[in-house]
Design a protein around this motif. Structure first.
Motif, PDB file in Angstrom:
ATOM      1  N   ARG A 297       0.837  -1.199   0.000  1.00  2.66           N
ATOM      2  CA  ARG A 297       0.000   0.000   0.000  1.00  2.66           C
ATOM      3  C   ARG A 297       0.873   1.252   0.000  1.00  2.66           C
ATOM      4  O   ARG A 297       2.070   1.186   0.252  1.00  2.66           O
ATOM      5  N   ASP A 298       0.234   2.388  -0.270  1.00  6.20           N
ATOM      6  CA  ASP A 298       0.973   3.646  -0.272  1.00  6.20           C
ATOM      7  C   ASP A 298       1.543   3.978   1.104  1.00  6.20           C
ATOM      8  O   ASP A 298       2.603   4.612   1.204  1.00  6.20           O
ATOM      9  N   VAL A 299       0.842   3.566   2.159  1.00  3.16           N
ATOM     10  CA  VAL A 299       1.300   3.901   3.515  1.00  3.16           C
ATOM     11  C   VAL A 299       2.402   2.960   3.995  1.00  3.16           C
ATOM     12  O   VAL A 299       3.083   3.252   4.982  1.00  3.16           O
ATOM     13  N   VAL A 312       9.546  -4.803   5.262  1.00  3.31           N
ATOM     14  CA  VAL A 312       8.363  -4.006   4.949  1.00  3.31           C
ATOM     15  C   VAL A 312       7.698  -3.614   6.263  1.00  3.31           C
ATOM     16  O   VAL A 312       7.380  -4.482   7.091  1.00  3.31           O
ATOM     17  N   LEU A 313       7.502  -2.318   6.458  1.00  6.96           N
ATOM     18  CA  LEU A 313       6.782  -1.809   7.619  1.00  6.96           C
ATOM     19  C   LEU A 313       5.329  -1.601   7.220  1.00  6.96           C
ATOM     20  O   LEU A 313       5.043  -0.906   6.239  1.00  6.96           O
ATOM     21  N   LEU A 314       4.416  -2.194   7.987  1.00  6.86           N
ATOM     22  CA  LEU A 314       2.983  -2.147   7.672  1.00  6.86           C
ATOM     23  C   LEU A 314       2.242  -1.400   8.785  1.00  6.86           C
ATOM     24  O   LEU A 314       1.821  -2.002   9.778  1.00  6.86           O
ATOM     25  N   PRO A 315       2.080  -0.084   8.667  1.00  6.33           N
ATOM     26  CA  PRO A 315       1.384   0.674   9.715  1.00  6.33           C
ATOM     27  C   PRO A 315      -0.089   0.274   9.819  1.00  6.33           C
ATOM     28  O   PRO A 315      -0.736  -0.028   8.813  1.00  6.33           O
ATOM     29  N   GLY A 316      -0.605   0.292  11.038  1.00  5.65           N
ATOM     30  CA  GLY A 316      -2.017   0.002  11.263  1.00  5.65           C
ATOM     31  C   GLY A 316      -2.447  -1.374  10.809  1.00  5.65           C
ATOM     32  O   GLY A 316      -3.603  -1.561  10.422  1.00  5.65           O
ATOM     33  N   THR A 317      -1.538  -2.344  10.854  1.00  3.10           N
ATOM     34  CA  THR A 317      -1.811  -3.669  10.305  1.00  3.10           C
ATOM     35  C   THR A 317      -1.718  -4.730  11.393  1.00  3.10           C
ATOM     36  O   THR A 317      -0.717  -4.808  12.115  1.00  3.10           O
ATOM     37  N   SER A 318      -2.749  -5.556  11.501  1.00  2.93           N
ATOM     38  CA  SER A 318      -2.767  -6.654  12.461  1.00  2.93           C
ATOM     39  C   SER A 318      -1.949  -7.825  11.915  1.00  2.93           C
ATOM     40  O   SER A 318      -1.520  -7.830  10.758  1.00  2.93           O
ATOM     41  N   ALA A 319      -1.792  -8.848  12.753  1.00  2.00           N
ATOM     42  CA  ALA A 319      -1.041 -10.037  12.341  1.00  2.00           C
ATOM     43  C   ALA A 319      -1.694 -10.711  11.147  1.00  2.00           C
ATOM     44  O   ALA A 319      -1.023 -11.127  10.191  1.00  2.00           O
TER      45      ALA A 319
END
Length: 389
Positions: A297-299, A312-319
Motif C-alpha cells: 500500500r501507499d502507507v 516491509v513496515l505495515l502501519p495500522g496492520t494486524s497479524a
C-alpha cells in the motif's frame, strides 16, 4: 562616438551584470550534471536579456528601428529560455514547437510593427507577454518549492518574478491607456528610467540568486534522499528503516493501533550470483524491489535491510493482515517470474511476519522475532512465510 546618457549608462551596467551572470551559469553547466539543461537555458536567458539592453542603447544612439526590433526579439527569447529552463527544472517542460511558435509571433510583430505609429501596440503586446511569462514562472517556482522541496519560504523565491510581472503588466496597461506617451517615456533620458534600470539590475540579481537557491535546495534534497535510500534498489536503507520503525512504535503507543513487519529474504540468492554473476544478482534484487513496491500500500514502507534481505513496515496492520500481505508478495513473484538473458527463472522468498505486541514491546525485539520467523520459513522448505511465536 556619442556620449551615453545616464539612462543608457544604467542599461549598459545591467547588460554587463547579465553577461557576468551568463558566464557564471555557463561554468555551472559544466559542474552541475543534474540540472545541466536548465542551467544552460538560464545562461542563455542572461546573455540574451543583456544583449537586448545593449541593442536598445544602440537603437537610441542610431535611431534604428531594426535594432530596437532585434532587442525586443532578444528579450522575449531570453525570457522564454528562462521560463523553459524553470519548467525543465521542475519536470513540466512544454514542447519546443510551442516556444518556437510564440517566438515566431513576436518576430512577426516586431518586424511588421517597426513603424512609429505601431510603437504603443508593440510595447503593450510584448510587455504583456513578458508579464505573463513571469507570472507562469513564479507559479512554477512557488509550487515546486512548496510541494516537492517542502520549503516553507517558497513564496519568497517567487517574489522577484512577481515584481517583474507587475512592472511588465503595468507597462502593458499604460501602453494601452496612454499610447501617445508611453513610447516616448521608455526611450527618454530621465531619472525615472535610470532608476528603473537600477531596480531591474537588483531584481535580476535577486532572481538569479533565487535560481541558485532552487538548485542548492534540490541538491540538498537529493543528498538527503541518497542518505536514506539504497543506491541499487532505490528502496529505503537500513538507517531510514530504523528511524521509521521507532517513529511508528511511538505513533502506535499514542494512537493505540497495531503495526507489523515483514522480514523477506531471497531464496538461493548465492546460486544466482554463482551461476550468472553479480550483475544478474543485482537485477534480481531490483526485480524483487519492484514487486514489493507494486504489491504494498501507499502507507507501507519498503526497504533493503542488507544483502538480499528486505523489510516491509505495515502501519495500522494486524497479524492477520500482515500474513495476507506476505501472501500477496508470494503470489506476485509467482505471477511475474524473473528473466535473465532470455532465460525465465522463478524468484522466491522466505518471509518472517511479526506483529507489535503493545507499549512494552521493543523495535529490536520485534525485528528479532521477524528474523527468527524468516529463518524458520527457510528451514521448512523456503518459498513460504511464517509468523513469529
Amino acid at each position: 562616438m556619442p556620449t551615453l546618457s545616464a539612462t543608457e549608462t544604467a542599461f549598459v551596467m545591467v547588460a554587463c551584470q547579465q553577461a557576468v551572470l551568463a558566464l557564471g551559469w555557463g561554468v555551472g553547466a559544466v559542474v552541475l550534471k543534474l540540472d545541466r539543461r536548465s542551467v544552460v537555458q538560464w545562461a542563455g536567458y542572461a546573455l540574451l536579456t543583456g544583449a537586448s539592453l545593449v541593442l536598445f542603447v544602440a537603437s537610441n544612439q542610431t535611431r534604428s528601428a531594426e535594432l530596437r526590433a532585434l532587442g525586443n526579439l532578444c528579450v522575449v527569447a531570453g525570457m522564454l529560455l528562462m521560463q523553459r529552463g524553470v519548467r525543465q527544472f521542475v519536470g513540466h517542460v512544454a514542447p519546443l514547437w510551442w516556444y518556437a511558435l510564440l517566438l515566431a509571433g513576436v518576430f512577426a510583430l516586431t518586424w511588421f510593427g517597426m513603424a512609429a505609429q505601431h510603437g504603443a501596440m508593440r510595447v503593450a503586446v510584448i510587455s504583456g507577454l513578458l508579464g505573463l511569462l513571469c507570472l507562469a514562472t513564479a507559479w512554477d517556482v512557488f509550487t515546486y518549492a512548496r510541494r516537492k522541496l517542502q520549503l516553507r519560504w517558497g513564496g519568497a523565491l517567487a517574489a522577484p518574478l512577481l515584481l517583474g510581472a507587475a512592472v511588465f503588466l503595468v507597462r502593458s496597461g499604460r501602453a494601452i491607456a496612454a499610447p501617445g506617451t508611453v513610447v516616448a517615456e521608455i526611450t527618454a533620458n530621465s531619472a525615472l528610467n535610470a532608476g528603473s534600470a537600477v531596480v531591474f539590475m537588483v531584481t535580476a540579481l535577486v532572481f538569479h540568486l533565487t535560481l541558485v537557491a532552487l538548485v542548492g535546495a534540490r541538491l540538498m534534497a537529493e543528498l538527503r534522499r541518497l542518505s536514506r535510500h539504497d543506491s541499487l534498489t532505490e528502496l529505503l536503507n537500513r538507517r531510514a528503516l530504523d528511524d521509521l520503525l521507532r517513529d511508528e512504535a511511538r505513533r502506535a503507543i499514542r494512537a493505540n493501533q497495531p503495526f507489523s513487519v515483514l522480514m523477506i529474504d531471497a531464496d538461493y540468492f548465492k546460486g544466482i550470483n554463482d551461476r550468472f554473476g553479480h550483475a544478474a544478482g543485482d537485477e534480481a534484487l531490483r526485480h524483487l524491489a519492484q514487486i514489493l513496491r507494486t504489491v504494498m500500500r501507499d502507507v507501507d514502507r519498503v526497504g533493503r535491510f542488507g544483502g538480499e534481505e528486505f523489510i516491509v513496515l505495515l502501519p495500522g496492520t494486524s497479524a492477520t493482515e500482515a500474513l495476507n500481505a506476505a501472501e500477496r508478495v508470494r503470489d506476485a513473484l509467482l505471477r511475474r517470474p524473473w528473466a535473465w538473458q532470455g532465460e525465465v527463472l522463478r524468484l522466491t522468498v522466505s518471509t518472517g511476519v511479526a506483529a507489535w505486541r503493545g507499549p512494552h514491546d521493543e523495535v529490536d525485539l520485534l525485528l528479532k522475532r521477524a528474523d527468527a520467523a524468516m529463518y524458520r520459513a527457510k528451514s521448512l522448505g523456503r518459498d513460504r512465510f511464517e509468523f513469529d511465536q
